[in-house]
Structures are given as structure tokens and as C-alpha cells.
Scaffold this motif. Structure first.
Motif, PDB file in Angstrom:
ATOM      1  N   SER A   1      79.993  -1.931  48.577  1.00 58.28           N
ATOM      2  CA  SER A   1      80.416  -3.290  48.874  1.00 58.28           C
ATOM      3  C   SER A   1      79.756  -4.229  47.879  1.00 58.28           C
ATOM      4  O   SER A   1      78.737  -3.886  47.262  1.00 58.28           O
ATOM      5  N   ARG A   2      80.325  -5.410  47.741  1.00 58.53           N
ATOM      6  CA  ARG A   2      79.760  -6.412  46.833  1.00 58.53           C
ATOM      7  C   ARG A   2      78.296  -6.691  47.198  1.00 58.53           C
ATOM      8  O   ARG A   2      77.423  -6.689  46.330  1.00 58.53           O
ATOM      9  N   ALA A   3      78.042  -6.926  48.473  1.00 61.10           N
ATOM     10  CA  ALA A   3      76.679  -7.242  48.907  1.00 61.10           C
ATOM     11  C   ALA A   3      75.708  -6.111  48.568  1.00 61.10           C
ATOM     12  O   ALA A   3      74.596  -6.364  48.094  1.00 61.10           O
ATOM     13  N   ASN A   4      76.115  -4.875  48.805  1.00 58.55           N
ATOM     14  CA  ASN A   4      75.238  -3.735  48.507  1.00 58.55           C
ATOM     15  C   ASN A   4      75.028  -3.554  47.010  1.00 58.55           C
ATOM     16  O   ASN A   4      73.934  -3.196  46.570  1.00 58.55           O
ATOM     17  N   LEU A   5      76.053  -3.792  46.209  1.00 61.67           N
ATOM     18  CA  LEU A   5      75.905  -3.678  44.754  1.00 61.67           C
ATOM     19  C   LEU A   5      74.972  -4.756  44.208  1.00 61.67           C
ATOM     20  O   LEU A   5      74.120  -4.480  43.356  1.00 61.67           O
ATOM     21  N   LEU A   6      75.114  -5.980  44.703  1.00 61.43           N
ATOM     22  CA  LEU A   6      74.231  -7.054  44.248  1.00 61.43           C
ATOM     23  C   LEU A   6      72.787  -6.763  44.650  1.00 61.43           C
ATOM     24  O   LEU A   6      71.867  -6.978  43.854  1.00 61.43           O
ATOM     25  N   ALA A   7      72.601  -6.253  45.854  1.00 62.63           N
ATOM     26  CA  ALA A   7      71.244  -5.899  46.296  1.00 62.63           C
ATOM     27  C   ALA A   7      70.677  -4.765  45.448  1.00 62.63           C
ATOM     28  O   ALA A   7      69.511  -4.802  45.048  1.00 62.63           O
ATOM     29  N   ARG A   8      71.501  -3.751  45.168  1.00 63.32           N
ATOM     30  CA  ARG A   8      71.035  -2.625  44.350  1.00 63.32           C
ATOM     31  C   ARG A   8      70.543  -3.105  42.982  1.00 63.32           C
ATOM     32  O   ARG A   8      69.523  -2.648  42.469  1.00 63.32           O
TER      33      ARG A   8
ATOM     34  N   LEU B   1      81.038  -8.624  39.292  1.00 58.87           N
ATOM     35  CA  LEU B   1      80.897  -7.170  39.222  1.00 58.87           C
ATOM     36  C   LEU B   1      81.691  -6.674  38.028  1.00 58.87           C
ATOM     37  O   LEU B   1      82.816  -7.100  37.801  1.00 58.87           O
ATOM     38  N   ASP B   2      81.093  -5.792  37.265  1.00 58.59           N
ATOM     39  CA  ASP B   2      81.718  -5.271  36.054  1.00 58.59           C
ATOM     40  C   ASP B   2      81.871  -3.766  36.142  1.00 58.59           C
ATOM     41  O   ASP B   2      80.925  -3.066  36.513  1.00 58.59           O
ATOM     42  N   HIS B   3      83.049  -3.276  35.798  1.00 59.76           N
ATOM     43  CA  HIS B   3      83.263  -1.832  35.672  1.00 59.76           C
ATOM     44  C   HIS B   3      82.756  -1.422  34.292  1.00 59.76           C
ATOM     45  O   HIS B   3      83.250  -1.927  33.276  1.00 59.76           O
TER      46      HIS B   3
ATOM     47  N   ILE C   1      80.006   0.591  38.474  1.00 58.89           N
ATOM     48  CA  ILE C   1      80.025  -0.858  38.680  1.00 58.89           C
ATOM     49  C   ILE C   1      78.605  -1.401  38.618  1.00 58.89           C
ATOM     50  O   ILE C   1      77.691  -0.839  39.214  1.00 58.89           O
ATOM     51  N   VAL C   2      78.443  -2.513  37.894  1.00 61.17           N
ATOM     52  CA  VAL C   2      77.146  -3.179  37.803  1.00 61.17           C
ATOM     53  C   VAL C   2      77.333  -4.679  38.011  1.00 61.17           C
ATOM     54  O   VAL C   2      78.418  -5.221  37.829  1.00 61.17           O
ATOM     55  N   CYS C   3      76.264  -5.331  38.366  1.00 57.50           N
ATOM     56  CA  CYS C   3      76.224  -6.777  38.508  1.00 57.50           C
ATOM     57  C   CYS C   3      76.114  -7.389  37.110  1.00 57.50           C
ATOM     58  O   CYS C   3      75.373  -6.896  36.262  1.00 57.50           O
ATOM     59  N   ALA C   4      76.886  -8.454  36.864  1.00 54.87           N
ATOM     60  CA  ALA C   4      76.859  -9.114  35.557  1.00 54.87           C
ATOM     61  C   ALA C   4      77.064 -10.607  35.728  1.00 54.87           C
ATOM     62  O   ALA C   4      77.712 -11.052  36.675  1.00 54.87           O
ATOM     63  N   CYS C   5      76.513 -11.384  34.806  1.00 54.05           N
ATOM     64  CA  CYS C   5      76.804 -12.811  34.797  1.00 54.05           C
ATOM     65  C   CYS C   5      78.197 -12.989  34.178  1.00 54.05           C
ATOM     66  O   CYS C   5      78.685 -12.109  33.458  1.00 54.05           O
ATOM     67  N   ALA C   6      78.838 -14.091  34.463  1.00 58.10           N
ATOM     68  CA  ALA C   6      80.198 -14.325  33.966  1.00 58.10           C
ATOM     69  C   ALA C   6      80.274 -14.301  32.443  1.00 58.10           C
ATOM     70  O   ALA C   6      81.193 -13.683  31.886  1.00 58.10           O
ATOM     71  N   PRO C   7      79.325 -14.922  31.712  1.00 61.09           N
ATOM     72  CA  PRO C   7      79.412 -14.861  30.245  1.00 61.09           C
ATOM     73  C   PRO C   7      79.350 -13.429  29.701  1.00 61.09           C
ATOM     74  O   PRO C   7      80.112 -13.073  28.798  1.00 61.09           O
ATOM     75  N   CYS C   8      78.479 -12.596  30.257  1.00 59.16           N
ATOM     76  CA  CYS C   8      78.399 -11.209  29.793  1.00 59.16           C
ATOM     77  C   CYS C   8      79.658 -10.440  30.175  1.00 59.16           C
ATOM     78  O   CYS C   8      80.162  -9.639  29.379  1.00 59.16           O
ATOM     79  N   ASN C   9      80.185 -10.681  31.366  1.00 60.83           N
ATOM     80  CA  ASN C   9      81.391  -9.994  31.797  1.00 60.83           C
ATOM     81  C   ASN C   9      82.562 -10.348  30.880  1.00 60.83           C
ATOM     82  O   ASN C   9      83.325  -9.477  30.477  1.00 60.83           O
TER      83      ASN C   9
ATOM     84  N   MET D   1      76.662  -4.036  23.705  1.00 58.59           N
ATOM     85  CA  MET D   1      75.836  -4.583  24.778  1.00 58.59           C
ATOM     86  C   MET D   1      75.119  -3.426  25.458  1.00 58.59           C
ATOM     87  O   MET D   1      75.741  -2.429  25.794  1.00 58.59           O
ATOM     88  N   ALA D   2      73.835  -3.587  25.655  1.00 59.05           N
ATOM     89  CA  ALA D   2      73.053  -2.521  26.300  1.00 59.05           C
ATOM     90  C   ALA D   2      72.952  -2.774  27.802  1.00 59.05           C
ATOM     91  O   ALA D   2      72.775  -3.912  28.237  1.00 59.05           O
ATOM     92  N   LEU D   3      73.073  -1.701  28.567  1.00 61.09           N
ATOM     93  CA  LEU D   3      72.810  -1.772  30.000  1.00 61.09           C
ATOM     94  C   LEU D   3      71.308  -1.667  30.209  1.00 61.09           C
ATOM     95  O   LEU D   3      70.659  -0.784  29.632  1.00 61.09           O
ATOM     96  N   ASN D   4      70.760  -2.537  31.014  1.00 64.11           N
ATOM     97  CA  ASN D   4      69.322  -2.507  31.288  1.00 64.11           C
ATOM     98  C   ASN D   4      69.025  -1.739  32.549  1.00 64.11           C
ATOM     99  O   ASN D   4      69.818  -1.478  33.365  1.00 64.11           O
TER     100      ASN D   4
END
Length: 70
Positions: A3-10, A29-31, A46-54, A67-70
Motif C-alpha cells: 500500500s502507499r502508506a506501507n511503502l512510504l513508511a518502508r 511512488l516510482d516504478h 516501487i520506491v518513494c520519490a520526490c516529484a522532481p526526481c520522478n 540516477m542512483a538508488l540510495n
């Protein structure tokens, strides 16, 4: 569950590309492998991303977008 909430928390409400801390409202959320290229909606893709990076990454892989994944 996935879920969105669980992904953001992760991802600790942090952009996984630039490491900016995000509010739930500004987080996207970015694929990692875009759905248009066969990417699935899974925990691993799926990872959390800011809108500019997405937007910068777009329909490319992180490697293609340099772009590197951290």
C-alpha cells in the motif's frame, strides 16, 4: 500488504534518489522498472520519490536516467 502508506513508511518518507525528506502529500511512488517496460507493482519495484526526481527519471530505468538508488 503493498500500500502507499506501507511503502512510504518502508522508505522512511525519503526520496530514494536524492534523499530529500518528504511529507506524505509531496511523496510520489516510482516504478524502478517502468510499467511501460514490463515492470510489475511489487515491493521490489516501487520506491518513494520526490516529484522532481520522478519526472526526471520518467519512463527510464535509474541507470538510463543516470540516477542512483540510495
Amino acid at each position: 500488504p503493498l500500500s502507499r502508506a506501507n511503502l512510504l513508511a518502508r522508505d522512511n518518507f525519503t526520496c530514494q534518489y536524492c534523499e530529500k525528506e518528504l511529507t506524505p502529500r509531496e511523496a510520489t511512488l516510482d516504478h524502478v522498472l517502468p510499467r511501460s517496460r514490463g515492470g510489475k507493482t511489487t515491493w521490489e519495484n516501487i520506491v518513494c520519490a520526490c516529484a522532481p526526481c520522478n519526472r526526471k527519471k520518467g519512463g527510464r530505468t535509474p541507470k538510463e536516467a543516470r540516477m542512483a538508488l540510495n
